[in-house]
Design a protein around this motif. Structure first.
Motif, PDB file in Angstrom:
ATOM      1  N   TYR A   1      87.911  77.778  91.565  1.00  0.00           N
ATOM      2  CA  TYR A   1      87.500  77.261  90.107  1.00  0.00           C
ATOM      3  C   TYR A   1      86.668  78.539  89.520  1.00  0.00           C
ATOM      4  CZ  TYR A   1      88.305  72.997  92.290  1.00  0.00           C
ATOM      5  OH  TYR A   1      88.684  71.967  93.247  1.00  0.00           O
ATOM      6  N   HIS A   2      86.140  78.411  88.608  1.00  0.00           N
ATOM      7  CA  HIS A   2      85.200  79.677  87.852  1.00  0.00           C
ATOM      8  C   HIS A   2      83.737  78.888  87.740  1.00  0.00           C
ATOM      9  CE1 HIS A   2      87.712  83.100  87.415  1.00  0.00           C
ATOM     10  NE2 HIS A   2      88.749  82.125  87.372  1.00  0.00           N
ATOM     11  N   LEU A   3      82.646  79.447  88.304  1.00  0.00           N
ATOM     12  CA  LEU A   3      81.387  78.997  88.099  1.00  0.00           C
ATOM     13  C   LEU A   3      80.455  79.996  86.795  1.00  0.00           C
ATOM     14  CD1 LEU A   3      79.503  76.914  89.477  1.00  0.00           C
ATOM     15  CD2 LEU A   3      78.823  79.059  91.019  1.00  0.00           C
ATOM     16  N   TYR A   4      79.803  79.081  86.026  1.00  0.00           N
ATOM     17  CA  TYR A   4      79.072  79.671  85.053  1.00  0.00           C
ATOM     18  C   TYR A   4      77.688  79.486  85.442  1.00  0.00           C
ATOM     19  CZ  TYR A   4      83.717  80.479  82.976  1.00  0.00           C
ATOM     20  OH  TYR A   4      85.018  80.977  82.547  1.00  0.00           O
ATOM     21  N   THR A   5      76.745  80.306  85.831  1.00  0.00           N
ATOM     22  CA  THR A   5      75.396  80.072  85.998  1.00  0.00           C
ATOM     23  C   THR A   5      74.540  80.757  84.735  1.00  0.00           C
ATOM     24  OG1 THR A   5      75.902  80.350  88.378  1.00  0.00           O
ATOM     25  CG2 THR A   5      73.517  80.283  87.569  1.00  0.00           C
ATOM     26  N   LEU A   6      73.831  79.621  84.338  1.00  0.00           N
ATOM     27  CA  LEU A   6      72.951  80.090  83.177  1.00  0.00           C
ATOM     28  C   LEU A   6      71.563  80.783  83.584  1.00  0.00           C
ATOM     29  CD1 LEU A   6      71.981  79.716  79.833  1.00  0.00           C
ATOM     30  CD2 LEU A   6      70.649  77.597  80.991  1.00  0.00           C
ATOM     31  N   GLN A   7      71.410  82.152  83.300  1.00  0.00           N
ATOM     32  CA  GLN A   7      70.361  82.898  83.697  1.00  0.00           C
ATOM     33  C   GLN A   7      69.013  82.506  83.365  1.00  0.00           C
ATOM     34  OE1 GLN A   7      71.493  85.664  85.891  1.00  0.00           O
ATOM     35  NE2 GLN A   7      73.057  83.824  85.769  1.00  0.00           N
ATOM     36  N   ARG A   8      68.781  81.170  83.156  1.00  0.00           N
ATOM     37  CA  ARG A   8      67.197  80.771  82.904  1.00  0.00           C
ATOM     38  C   ARG A   8      67.332  79.441  82.866  1.00  0.00           C
ATOM     39  NH1 ARG A   8      67.694  78.289  77.972  1.00  0.00           N
ATOM     40  NH2 ARG A   8      69.255  78.850  76.564  1.00  0.00           N
ATOM     41  N   ARG A   9      66.225  78.626  82.915  1.00  0.00           N
ATOM     42  CA  ARG A   9      66.035  77.182  83.086  1.00  0.00           C
ATOM     43  C   ARG A   9      66.023  76.791  81.644  1.00  0.00           C
ATOM     44  NH1 ARG A   9      64.043  75.043  87.927  1.00  0.00           N
ATOM     45  NH2 ARG A   9      63.840  76.807  89.576  1.00  0.00           N
ATOM     46  N   THR A  10      66.744  75.331  81.892  1.00  0.00           N
ATOM     47  CA  THR A  10      66.915  74.523  80.553  1.00  0.00           C
ATOM     48  C   THR A  10      66.332  73.121  80.758  1.00  0.00           C
ATOM     49  OG1 THR A  10      68.107  74.285  78.726  1.00  0.00           O
ATOM     50  CG2 THR A  10      69.135  73.910  80.662  1.00  0.00           C
ATOM     51  N   THR A  11      66.171  72.289  79.740  1.00  0.00           N
ATOM     52  CA  THR A  11      65.634  70.937  80.010  1.00  0.00           C
ATOM     53  C   THR A  11      66.721  70.126  79.342  1.00  0.00           C
ATOM     54  OG1 THR A  11      63.524  71.238  80.034  1.00  0.00           O
ATOM     55  CG2 THR A  11      64.408  68.757  79.406  1.00  0.00           C
ATOM     56  N   ILE A  12      67.447  69.275  80.115  1.00  0.00           N
ATOM     57  CA  ILE A  12      68.754  68.402  79.570  1.00  0.00           C
ATOM     58  C   ILE A  12      68.169  67.191  79.473  1.00  0.00           C
ATOM     59  CG2 ILE A  12      71.031  67.768  79.951  1.00  0.00           C
ATOM     60  CD1 ILE A  12      71.325  70.250  81.676  1.00  0.00           C
ATOM     61  N   LYS A  13      67.960  66.454  78.263  1.00  0.00           N
ATOM     62  CA  LYS A  13      67.548  65.210  78.070  1.00  0.00           C
ATOM     63  C   LYS A  13      68.586  64.199  78.011  1.00  0.00           C
ATOM     64  CE  LYS A  13      63.341  66.218  75.652  1.00  0.00           C
ATOM     65  NZ  LYS A  13      62.410  65.988  76.660  1.00  0.00           N
ATOM     66  N   ASN A  14      68.385  62.851  78.395  1.00  0.00           N
ATOM     67  CA  ASN A  14      69.123  61.799  78.573  1.00  0.00           C
ATOM     68  C   ASN A  14      69.709  61.320  76.976  1.00  0.00           C
ATOM     69  OD1 ASN A  14      70.821  59.641  79.559  1.00  0.00           O
ATOM     70  ND2 ASN A  14      69.450  58.199  78.771  1.00  0.00           N
ATOM     71  N   ASN A  15      70.854  61.132  76.656  1.00  0.00           N
ATOM     72  CA  ASN A  15      71.244  60.850  75.360  1.00  0.00           C
ATOM     73  C   ASN A  15      71.120  62.119  74.317  1.00  0.00           C
ATOM     74  OD1 ASN A  15      72.261  58.290  75.764  1.00  0.00           O
ATOM     75  ND2 ASN A  15      70.282  57.306  75.303  1.00  0.00           N
ATOM     76  N   GLN A  16      71.574  63.170  75.084  1.00  0.00           N
ATOM     77  CA  GLN A  16      71.477  64.431  74.147  1.00  0.00           C
ATOM     78  C   GLN A  16      72.666  65.419  74.630  1.00  0.00           C
ATOM     79  OE1 GLN A  16      69.333  68.159  75.583  1.00  0.00           O
ATOM     80  NE2 GLN A  16      67.871  67.502  74.056  1.00  0.00           N
ATOM     81  N   ILE A  17      73.068  66.103  73.300  1.00  0.00           N
ATOM     82  CA  ILE A  17      74.303  66.997  73.675  1.00  0.00           C
ATOM     83  C   ILE A  17      73.615  68.318  73.160  1.00  0.00           C
ATOM     84  CG2 ILE A  17      76.465  67.684  72.590  1.00  0.00           C
ATOM     85  CD1 ILE A  17      76.973  64.914  71.612  1.00  0.00           C
ATOM     86  N   LYS A  18      73.623  69.313  74.255  1.00  0.00           N
ATOM     87  CA  LYS A  18      72.917  70.240  74.127  1.00  0.00           C
ATOM     88  C   LYS A  18      74.237  71.390  74.026  1.00  0.00           C
ATOM     89  CE  LYS A  18      69.315  71.457  76.461  1.00  0.00           C
ATOM     90  NZ  LYS A  18      68.271  72.182  75.645  1.00  0.00           N
ATOM     91  N   GLN A  19      73.912  72.451  73.289  1.00  0.00           N
ATOM     92  CA  GLN A  19      74.934  73.473  72.866  1.00  0.00           C
ATOM     93  C   GLN A  19      74.210  74.920  73.428  1.00  0.00           C
ATOM     94  OE1 GLN A  19      76.629  72.697  68.998  1.00  0.00           O
ATOM     95  NE2 GLN A  19      78.660  72.845  70.265  1.00  0.00           N
ATOM     96  N   ILE A  20      74.858  75.564  74.393  1.00  0.00           N
ATOM     97  CA  ILE A  20      74.120  76.961  74.695  1.00  0.00           C
ATOM     98  C   ILE A  20      75.158  78.014  74.459  1.00  0.00           C
ATOM     99  CG2 ILE A  20      73.047  78.294  76.538  1.00  0.00           C
ATOM    100  CD1 ILE A  20      72.212  75.578  77.817  1.00  0.00           C
ATOM    101  N   SER A  21      74.705  78.998  74.014  1.00  0.00           N
ATOM    102  CA  SER A  21      75.876  80.128  73.810  1.00  0.00           C
ATOM    103  C   SER A  21      76.589  80.752  75.185  1.00  0.00           C
ATOM    104  CB  SER A  21      75.084  81.581  73.221  1.00  0.00           C
ATOM    105  OG  SER A  21      76.140  82.393  73.076  1.00  0.00           O
TER     106      SER A  21
END
Length: 375
Positions: A263-283
């Motif tokens: 497969y291919h693995l994409y790792t975000l180079q910082r931390r982030t908060t993912i809340k329940n019932n949320q759609i988060k978009q990251i570049s």
């Protein structure tokens, strides 16, 4: 004796569930599944003990849980695990106080203090001190006082472990991992056709949709592009009710990509908060510009007289790209020279596309061109 209301019980239980600072990492797959890794500090006594591990996803697969003491991995083991998801409610609190005294407050009269005999059928039945019975309609109740905080109640899904600790007692750093459902990710692209349809400006987003029943605070985030096989894949409705959209963008690369297994693995180079019932978009990657070809495609046997309009480009460094592109929807826009506004001209899906492969986007049918088959 000090009495406790149901509202106060909820406050006290919630305060008891505040977890110590933990280190969360989450890897999200394309099939509405995620691997959660949670590192926390726990106070473990020596010998056979019971531990409550709270704030887990309500969609957890309990059979996938893996526990390890990082402080003393050879000495701590799980003897038994229970997943408790029967959450606290007023009915459950009342059930624990059958044959005990409570005080019921109503909208009009009362309060009434007596032994609780029953709370079914839309009414609360009390035996008063004088021996007479008092029936209070549940719809008339505004508050109930209980004599003390009941045991064994939970406000959030909880893993209950029976552990055996042959090592030292005290604070242990423990790692818990498990699979959870109802969290998904997909890629989305915004493409702008420029220079007489010879160039394409491409922006990319990773969209994380979390309906797993919990928040992931300050988490390390990875996403996996590829078709990971599941032996039993539960069918769940995709409910978007109450979802909140959040977007984060940046010009610097936010995800580091690498090949991982097949497969291919994409790792975000910082931390982030993912809340329940949320759609988060990251570049996903910075804006890229690539050369494109506009191709008119006619196939009378399949499309009749329609002529399909396609935009093609090669996913290579030479053309401005050259990274594996995850599967997702590409929306294509074109600038109106009259007012420099972007207008939507079509969209298409792309599959997982390795670098150096060709991408073809079908954006629509040509208005002024029609095809005709000739012998």
């Amino acid at each position: 004796m000090k009495k406790i209301s149901f509202a106060l019980i909820l406050v006290m239980l919630t305060s008891l569930l505040i977890a110590q600072e933990n280190d969360v990492a989450i890897t999200v797959y394309n099939n509405r599944m995620a691997l959660v890794k949670d590192v926390r500090e726990m106070d473990l006594d020596k010998g056979k003990i019971e531990v409550n591990f709270r704030d887990v996803a309500s969609t957890i697969d309990p059979t996938s849980v893996h526990f390890k003491s990082l402080t003393s991995p050879e000495d701590v083991s799980i003897l038994e695990q229970n997943y408790e998801f029967d959450l606290v409610s007023q009915d459950k609190v009342l059930e624990k106080y059958i044959d005990q005294n409570i005080t019921v407050f109503t909208k009009q009269d009362g309060p009434f203090t007596g032994k609780l005999l029953s709370h079914r059928g839309g009414s609360i039945l009390l035996q008063m001190d004088a021996g007479n019975l008092k029936s209070v309609l549940s719809s008339a109740v505004i508050n109930i006082d209980f004599p003390s905080l009941p045991e064994g109640l939970i406000t959030r899904p909880t893993l209950v472990w029976h552990l055996n600790n042959d090592g030292r007692d005290g604070t242990h750093k423990a790692e818990v991992s498990y699979l959870a459902q109802n969290i998904d990710w997909h890629a989305e692209y915004v493409a702008v056709s420029k220079k007489e349809d010879t160039e394409l400006e491409l922006n990319s987003w990773v969209s994380i949709e979390n309906q797993s029943g919990t928040d992931y605070e300050n988490a390390k985030l990875k996403v996996v592009a590829g078709d990971v096989n599941l032996a039993q894949r539960p069918q769940r409705d995709r409910v978007r009710k109450g979802a909140v959209m959040m977007a984060e963008s940046a010009q610097a690369p936010q995800f580091e990509e690498k090949a991982f297994f097949e497969y291919h693995l994409y790792t975000l180079q910082r931390r982030t908060t993912i809340k329940n019932n949320q759609i988060k978009q990251i570049s996903l990657f910075p804006t890229a510009t690539t050369k494109i070809d506009k191709i008119y495609l006619y196939n009378g046997a399949r499309y009749g007289e329609d002529v399909r309009v396609n935009l093609e480009f090669k996913n290579s460094k030479e053309t401005g790209l050259g990274i594996p592109l995850p599967m997702g929807k590409v929306r294509v826009y074109k600038e109106d020279e009259a007012d420099e506004a972007l207008e939507f001209v079509g969209e298409d899906f792309i599959d997982h596309t390795p670098k150096d492969e060709k991408v073809r986007l079908y954006v629509g049918n040509a208005f002024d061109i029609k095809g005709e088959r000739t012998k």
